[in-house]
Write an enzyme that holds these catalytic residues in place. Structure first.
Site, PDB file in Angstrom:
ATOM      1  N   SER A 160     -18.907   5.210 -26.213  1.00 50.85           N
ATOM      2  CA  SER A 160     -17.918   5.075 -27.289  1.00 50.85           C
ATOM      3  C   SER A 160     -17.416   6.433 -27.780  1.00 50.85           C
ATOM      4  O   SER A 160     -16.727   7.142 -27.062  1.00 50.85           O
ATOM      5  CB  SER A 160     -18.517   4.250 -28.428  1.00 50.85           C
ATOM      6  N   ASP A 200     -10.020  16.171 -20.342  1.00 55.50           N
ATOM      7  CA  ASP A 200      -8.584  16.038 -20.065  1.00 55.50           C
ATOM      8  C   ASP A 200      -7.797  17.269 -20.494  1.00 55.50           C
ATOM      9  O   ASP A 200      -6.834  17.672 -19.834  1.00 55.50           O
ATOM     10  CB  ASP A 200      -8.026  14.802 -20.772  1.00 55.50           C
ATOM     11  N   LYS A 259     -17.934   2.343 -22.765  1.00 59.86           N
ATOM     12  CA  LYS A 259     -17.504   1.458 -23.855  1.00 59.86           C
ATOM     13  C   LYS A 259     -16.262   2.069 -24.496  1.00 59.86           C
ATOM     14  O   LYS A 259     -16.343   2.997 -25.284  1.00 59.86           O
ATOM     15  CB  LYS A 259     -18.593   1.278 -24.914  1.00 59.86           C
TER      16      LYS A 259
END
Length: 429
Positions: free
Chosen positions: A288, A299, A313
């Site tokens: 999460s 990224d 998740k």
């Protein structure tokens, strides 16, 4: 001719309107038919089921079955479960210190919380819980499993675990305790002048505490951010922690069927505080919010991510009260990282895959520095001489011996050093 087209247009509009009306009526009839089916089924169960069930029990089980069949994270919170959830979110409760989730249809350990009975007993991320106090977890909901493991401090619970690589199930008898979570801690790696920042869960203090530790250690050459076995928590804290290292861009977005659940969380340039080389540690217990941080930093190419693939998740749950005593937990959206990729059921793939374990002895002998050896011998000497004051210092540092017990950490430290060298060469050019 004109009147013909006018008339044709009228009949076309009338026809479309009629079809639309009939379609709406048909949908309404279908809805009533399905509701009638549910009511009839509940009535049959009430009348013929082998055990005596009142209509309230049947209604609750119907709602619970509906939500549990949507996905692994949606659920019905009856009065007891709703109270337990409110207690858990207060930050202190009696239990084992374990975060669980549903994976591949089984009640699985997402992560044990640091310094809790579960962690001390040896429960590991990825363990599948087979039985709780002798009762099978097959078909058991997450909330029921949580309720069975939570309880008064100093009381015991028996857990049967299936673990990958073990030939037979493992039995644990664990004594419950009051669970108090220290979400952020920091240590120095003095031999390398690197800051080790451990975030064990995302409570309301993560951004503030992490900021304080980083600002107190501005002279270090880099940072290792450890998110291993971090089951997640508050989204705004995940965004805030990431923002300490990046100045612009969308850190995470969430998209659902209802546009009101769509959000984009952007970095605030004023909140960034460091450009230091950064390595992030993750494993199968990272879920999460910790996946949002590690995935976003990956990224943005702001950090090298090291360890093992994370839990996966990437969905957003909202607790919606049904009344004062009951509620439903419903998945309303999915998270998306800056690149647009999702982590739901996929997880974050590390840049450098390193499995947990010790540094091989050969590497130990080849790379152990003279300064590390002196530090180790000094600590051994202090043990002989009975110097107790050094123990307090050890809480704030990571020794060479500890590094060589954790190959993932050693890889992260080495990566920070490599990033630093590359950046220095870039500046010289």
């Amino acid at each position: 001719m004109k009147s013909f087209f006018t008339a044709f247009g009228f009949f076309t509009v009338f026809g479309v309107g009629l079809v639309s009306h009939l379609g709406a009526a048909s949908a309404a009839d279908s809805r009533l038919e399905q509701l009638s089916k549910i009511t009839k089924t509940m009535a049959v169960v009430e009348k013929y089921y082998v055990d005596d069930l009142n209509f309230t029990d049947i209604s609750n089980k119907t709602i619970s079955g509906l939500l549990s069949n949507l996905d692994a994270h949606s659920s019905y919170l009856d009065e007891r479960a709703f109270k337990d959830m409110q207690i858990a979110t207060s930050g202190e409760f009696g239990g084992l210190g374990i975060t669980i989730g549903m994976k591949d249809g089984a009640v699985s350990v997402i992560a044990p919380i640091d310094d809790t009975p579960a962690a001390k007993a040896g429960i590991k991320a990825g363990d599948v819980i087979l039985r709780i106090d002798g009762q099978s977890t097959i078909g058991m909901s997450i909330d029921d499993a949580v309720n069975k493991m939570r309880g008064k401090p100093k009381t015991g619970v028996d857990i049967t675990i299936v673990r990958k690589g073990e030939k037979k199930p493992l039995e644990f008898h664990i004594i419950r305790d009051t669970i108090k979570v220290q979400s952020v801690s920091a240590k120095l790696v003095p031999s390398e002048n690197i800051l080790y920042l451990r975030v064990s869960t995302f409570d309301a203090n993560v951004e503030k505490k992490a900021r304080e530790f980083i600002e107190k250690n501005k002279s270090v050459r880099g940072i290792v951010l450890d998110l291993r076995n971090n089951p997640g928590g508050l989204l705004n804290q995940a965004v805030g922690l990431t923002n300490l290292f990046v100045s612009d861009g969308v850190i995470v977005s969430q998209k659902g069927r209802d546009e009101s659940n769509n959000e984009a969380h952007k970095a605030d340039p004023k909140k960034k505080i460091t450009d230091l080389p950064l390595a992030v540690l993750i494993n199968e217990g990272s879920a999460s919010a910790s996946e949002i941080v590690s995935g976003a930093l990956q990224d943005f190419k702001r950090a090298v991510v090291i360890g093992q693939k994370s839990f996966g998740k990437g969905s957003v749950q909202v607790v919606m009260p049904v009344d004062d005593k009951e509620a439903i937990r419903l998945t309303v959206a999915r998270y998306y990282l800056p690149s647009g990729r999702t982590i739901q059921a996929v997880g974050v793939e590390p840049d450098v895959v390193v499995y947990a374990g010790k540094v091989p002895n050969e590497e130990n002998n080849l790379t152990l520095k003279e300064s590390d050896l002196k530090a180790h011998l000094q600590s051994e000497l202090e043990k002989v001489e009975g110097k107790k004051e050094s123990k307090n210092d050890d809480k704030n540092i990571i020794t060479a011996a500890q590094i060589y017990e954790d190959i993932q950490l050693k890889t992260a430290i080495d990566s920070v050093k490599i990033i630093e060298k590359i950046s220095q060469k870039g500046e010289q050019k």
